[in-house]
Design a protein around this motif. Sequence first.
Motif, short mmCIF file in Angstrom:
data_model
loop_
_atom_site.label_atom_id
_atom_site.label_comp_id
_atom_site.label_asym_id
_atom_site.label_seq_id
_atom_site.Cartn_x
_atom_site.Cartn_y
_atom_site.Cartn_z
N ALA A 1 6.19 1.47 7.11
CA ALA A 1 5.64 2.48 8.01
C ALA A 1 4.25 2.08 8.50
O ALA A 1 3.93 2.27 9.68
N THR A 2 3.46 1.50 7.61
CA THR A 2 2.13 1.03 8.02
C THR A 2 2.27 -0.09 9.05
O THR A 2 1.56 -0.11 10.06
N ALA A 3 3.21 -1.01 8.81
CA ALA A 3 3.44 -2.10 9.76
C ALA A 3 3.91 -1.56 11.11
O ALA A 3 3.49 -2.06 12.16
N ALA A 4 4.74 -0.53 11.10
CA ALA A 4 5.19 0.07 12.36
C ALA A 4 4.01 0.70 13.10
O ALA A 4 3.91 0.56 14.34
N ASP A 5 3.14 1.37 12.38
CA ASP A 5 1.93 1.93 13.00
C ASP A 5 1.06 0.82 13.58
O ASP A 5 0.53 0.94 14.69
N PHE A 6 0.91 -0.26 12.80
CA PHE A 6 0.11 -1.38 13.28
C PHE A 6 0.72 -1.99 14.55
O PHE A 6 0.02 -2.29 15.50
N ALA A 7 2.04 -2.16 14.55
CA ALA A 7 2.71 -2.73 15.71
C ALA A 7 2.52 -1.86 16.94
O ALA A 7 2.27 -2.36 18.04
N ALA A 8 2.61 -0.55 16.75
CA ALA A 8 2.43 0.39 17.87
C ALA A 8 1.03 0.33 18.44
O ALA A 8 0.82 0.66 19.61
N ASN A 9 0.07 -0.10 17.63
CA ASN A 9 -1.33 -0.18 18.08
C ASN A 9 -1.74 -1.59 18.47
O ASN A 9 -2.91 -1.85 18.73
N GLY A 10 -0.78 -2.52 18.48
CA GLY A 10 -1.07 -3.87 18.95
C GLY A 10 -1.74 -4.77 17.92
O GLY A 10 -2.33 -5.80 18.28
N VAL A 11 -1.66 -4.41 16.65
CA VAL A 11 -2.25 -5.26 15.60
C VAL A 11 -1.37 -6.51 15.48
O VAL A 11 -0.15 -6.40 15.36
N PRO A 12 -1.99 -7.69 15.50
CA PRO A 12 -1.19 -8.92 15.39
C PRO A 12 -0.51 -9.02 14.01
O PRO A 12 -1.07 -8.60 13.01
N GLN A 13 0.69 -9.59 14.01
CA GLN A 13 1.48 -9.77 12.79
C GLN A 13 1.42 -8.52 11.91
O GLN A 13 0.87 -8.53 10.82
N PRO A 14 2.00 -7.43 12.39
CA PRO A 14 1.80 -6.14 11.74
C PRO A 14 2.25 -6.06 10.29
O PRO A 14 1.58 -5.40 9.49
N HIS A 15 3.32 -6.73 9.93
CA HIS A 15 3.79 -6.63 8.54
C HIS A 15 2.82 -7.35 7.61
O HIS A 15 2.42 -6.82 6.56
N LEU A 16 2.43 -8.56 7.97
CA LEU A 16 1.44 -9.30 7.18
C LEU A 16 0.11 -8.55 7.16
O LEU A 16 -0.54 -8.45 6.11
N SER A 17 -0.28 -8.03 8.31
CA SER A 17 -1.55 -7.28 8.39
C SER A 17 -1.52 -6.04 7.51
O SER A 17 -2.54 -5.68 6.91
N ALA A 18 -0.38 -5.39 7.40
CA ALA A 18 -0.27 -4.21 6.54
C ALA A 18 -0.47 -4.59 5.07
O ALA A 18 -1.18 -3.90 4.33
N TYR A 19 0.15 -5.69 4.64
CA TYR A 19 -0.06 -6.16 3.27
C TYR A 19 -1.53 -6.52 3.04
O TYR A 19 -2.11 -6.15 2.02
N ILE A 20 -2.11 -7.26 3.97
CA ILE A 20 -3.51 -7.66 3.84
C ILE A 20 -4.40 -6.42 3.78
O ILE A 20 -5.33 -6.34 2.97
N ALA A 21 -4.12 -5.43 4.62
CA ALA A 21 -4.91 -4.20 4.64
C ALA A 21 -4.82 -3.49 3.29
O ALA A 21 -5.85 -3.10 2.72
N GLY A 22 -3.62 -3.32 2.77
CA GLY A 22 -3.45 -2.61 1.51
C GLY A 22 -4.12 -3.32 0.35
O GLY A 22 -4.86 -2.70 -0.43
N VAL A 23 -3.90 -4.61 0.25
CA VAL A 23 -4.51 -5.39 -0.85
C VAL A 23 -6.02 -5.40 -0.71
O VAL A 23 -6.75 -5.23 -1.70
N SER A 24 -6.53 -5.60 0.50
CA SER A 24 -7.97 -5.63 0.73
C SER A 24 -8.62 -4.31 0.34
O SER A 24 -9.70 -4.30 -0.27
N GLN A 25 -7.98 -3.23 0.71
CA GLN A 25 -8.55 -1.92 0.40
C GLN A 25 -8.54 -1.65 -1.10
O GLN A 25 -9.53 -1.13 -1.64
N ILE A 26 -7.45 -2.00 -1.77
CA ILE A 26 -7.39 -1.75 -3.22
C ILE A 26 -8.38 -2.65 -3.96
O ILE A 26 -9.17 -2.16 -4.78
N LEU A 27 -8.36 -3.95 -3.68
CA LEU A 27 -9.26 -4.86 -4.39
C LEU A 27 -10.72 -4.63 -4.02
O LEU A 27 -11.60 -4.62 -4.88
#
Length: 135
Positions: free
Chosen positions: A38-64
Motif C-alpha cells: 500500500a505504501t508503494a502504491a501511494d508512492f507510485a501515485a505520487n511519482g516516487v521513483p522505484q516505489p516498492h524499493l523506496s517504500a522499503y527504504i522509507a520504512g527501514v530508514s524511519q525505524i532505524l
Amino acid sequence: MDKPVVRDSALLFLRLVVGFVFVFHGCMVFFGHGGVDATAADFAANGVPQPHLSAYIAGVSQILGGACLLIGVLTTFAAGALALFMMCAMYFVHGEHGFFVGDNGLEYPLVLTTALLMIVVFGAGRASLDEVLSR
C-alpha cells in the motif's frame, strides 16, 4: 536552573518525541494500512521513483533512524539522513498539496525537518550514548 541542564533536557525531549514519531511511522509502512504494498502504491501515485524499493527504504530508514534518535547513538547522522528523507517527501508527495496537513501539504514534514535540523545543529546532548561513547 543551569543552562546546560535545560539545553540537554530539551534535546532529550526533542529526540524522544521525534524518534518515537519516526519509529511508529516506519512500523506503519510494514504493518499498517496494507503494509509495504500500500505504501508503494501511494508512492507510485505520487511519482516516487522505484516505489516498492523506496517504500522499503522509507520504512527501514524511519525505524532505524528513529531508534538512533531514541537512544542517542549516531544522532546527528540519523537526524541529517531523516531530514533529507523528509525533504524528499516534501518534494515528491506533499509539495503539490499546499501547506496544511489536512490537505496532505507541507506543514507536518516541514515541522519534522525543522526539529531534525535542530538535532543536527545542537547534537544529541549529554543524555545520549553519543556523549557516553565520546568520553
